[in-house]
Design a protein around this motif. Structure first.
Motif, PDB file in Angstrom:
ATOM      1  N   ASP A   1      -3.910 -17.998   3.831  1.00  0.00           N
ATOM      2  CA  ASP A   1      -3.523 -18.386   2.467  1.00  0.00           C
ATOM      3  C   ASP A   1      -2.580 -19.580   2.514  1.00  0.00           C
ATOM      4  OD1 ASP A   1      -5.062 -16.450   1.256  1.00  0.00           O
ATOM      5  OD2 ASP A   1      -3.399 -15.024   0.991  1.00  0.00           O
ATOM      6  N   SER A   2      -1.622 -19.510   3.432  1.00  0.00           N
ATOM      7  CA  SER A   2      -0.683 -20.617   3.597  1.00  0.00           C
ATOM      8  C   SER A   2      -1.417 -21.879   4.017  1.00  0.00           C
ATOM      9  CB  SER A   2       0.367 -20.231   4.635  1.00  0.00           C
ATOM     10  OG  SER A   2       1.020 -21.354   5.149  1.00  0.00           O
TER      11      SER A   2
ATOM     12  N   ILE B   1      -4.281  -3.310   9.658  1.00  0.00           N
ATOM     13  CA  ILE B   1      -4.023  -3.797   8.293  1.00  0.00           C
ATOM     14  C   ILE B   1      -2.858  -4.778   8.305  1.00  0.00           C
ATOM     15  CG2 ILE B   1      -3.160  -3.116   6.016  1.00  0.00           C
ATOM     16  CD1 ILE B   1      -4.884  -0.582   6.278  1.00  0.00           C
ATOM     17  N   VAL B   2      -1.781  -4.433   9.013  1.00  0.00           N
ATOM     18  CA  VAL B   2      -0.621  -5.327   9.087  1.00  0.00           C
ATOM     19  C   VAL B   2      -1.034  -6.650   9.727  1.00  0.00           C
ATOM     20  CG1 VAL B   2       1.610  -5.669  10.234  1.00  0.00           C
ATOM     21  CG2 VAL B   2       1.109  -3.496   9.092  1.00  0.00           C
ATOM     22  N   ARG B   3      -1.756  -6.553  10.867  1.00  0.00           N
ATOM     23  CA  ARG B   3      -2.193  -7.767  11.559  1.00  0.00           C
ATOM     24  C   ARG B   3      -3.115  -8.606  10.673  1.00  0.00           C
ATOM     25  NH1 ARG B   3      -6.608  -8.369  14.313  1.00  0.00           N
ATOM     26  NH2 ARG B   3      -6.986  -6.142  14.518  1.00  0.00           N
ATOM     27  N   LEU B   4      -4.053  -7.951  10.002  1.00  0.00           N
ATOM     28  CA  LEU B   4      -4.985  -8.683   9.131  1.00  0.00           C
ATOM     29  C   LEU B   4      -4.262  -9.283   7.928  1.00  0.00           C
ATOM     30  CD1 LEU B   4      -8.105  -6.332   9.274  1.00  0.00           C
ATOM     31  CD2 LEU B   4      -7.838  -8.592  10.328  1.00  0.00           C
ATOM     32  N   ASN B   5      -3.275  -8.553   7.410  1.00  0.00           N
ATOM     33  CA  ASN B   5      -2.496  -9.105   6.296  1.00  0.00           C
ATOM     34  C   ASN B   5      -1.705 -10.332   6.738  1.00  0.00           C
ATOM     35  OD1 ASN B   5      -3.298  -7.459   4.203  1.00  0.00           O
ATOM     36  ND2 ASN B   5      -1.741  -5.898   4.614  1.00  0.00           N
ATOM     37  N   GLU B   6      -1.186 -10.291   7.984  1.00  0.00           N
ATOM     38  CA  GLU B   6      -0.484 -11.452   8.511  1.00  0.00           C
ATOM     39  C   GLU B   6      -1.431 -12.637   8.647  1.00  0.00           C
ATOM     40  OE1 GLU B   6       1.254 -10.131  12.172  1.00  0.00           O
ATOM     41  OE2 GLU B   6       2.902  -9.067  11.158  1.00  0.00           O
ATOM     42  N   ARG B   7      -2.617 -12.366   9.178  1.00  0.00           N
ATOM     43  CA  ARG B   7      -3.612 -13.444   9.312  1.00  0.00           C
ATOM     44  C   ARG B   7      -4.023 -13.971   7.942  1.00  0.00           C
ATOM     45  NH1 ARG B   7      -8.353 -11.894  13.241  1.00  0.00           N
ATOM     46  NH2 ARG B   7      -8.932 -14.042  12.788  1.00  0.00           N
TER      47      ARG B   7
END
Length: 167
Positions: free
Chosen positions: A61-62, A50-56
């Motif tokens: 998004d950026s 989840i953390v990795r996917l949220n970072e991606r």
């Protein structure tokens, strides 16, 4: 606070006369510990995912924001280039029209001057022909009259007349 596999492993139950079979309870608890450890590992892995996917997702998004801004800048730049091209085309057209007007005006002025010069030459030619005709006629008259003395005088008079007129 949630139970850990160590809490389950270290749990001691009191003994009673009609209690459960200790080996069965220990076997069952061992299975619970293994399953619980597996669930904790899976949960930890899922949290890392989840953390990795949220970072991606944050990165994408950026990236999406950057691309959106880039597209807007490109559209604005394209519009600005089109406007500048239109303005430049209008300036070129105006300049060409001014040059065309100037060229036409100069050509008309030259045509007028040539027409005036031609008219003046025609007048001078007509005057010259008239004077020449007059001279020739007077010379013929003198030849017909047989008076050569008066011929010399008339010739001198005509030459003086021609000299005065600039021919």
């Amino acid at each position: 606070m949630p139970l850990s596999p160590i809490d389950i492993h270290n749990k001691e139950f009191g003994r009673s006369w009609r209690g459960y079979n200790e080996d069965e309870v220990d076997d069952f608890l061992e299975r619970v510990i293994q399953d619980y450890e597996g669930l904790i590992r899976t949960n930890k892995q899922l949290e890392e995912d989840i953390v990795r996917l949220n970072e991606r997702l944050s990165h994408y998004d950026s990236l999406e924001d950057t691309l959106g801004k880039s597209i807007l800048v490109a559209q604005e730049t394209a519009e600005e280039v089109k406007n500048n091209a239109r303005k430049e085309a209008q300036l070129i057209i105006r300049e060409a029209e001014k040059n065309a007007d100037r060229i036409v005006s100069e050509a008309l002025n030259k045509a007028r001057k040539v027409a005036i010069e031609m008219e003046e030459m025609q007048k001078q030619a007509a005057v010259f022909r008239a004077r020449f005709r007059s001279l020739v006629q007077s010379q013929l008259e003198m030849m017909d009259s047989g008076d050569w003395d008066s011929f010399d005088k008339e010739l001198a008079r005509r030459e003086a007349s021609l000299a005065e007129s600039g021919l």
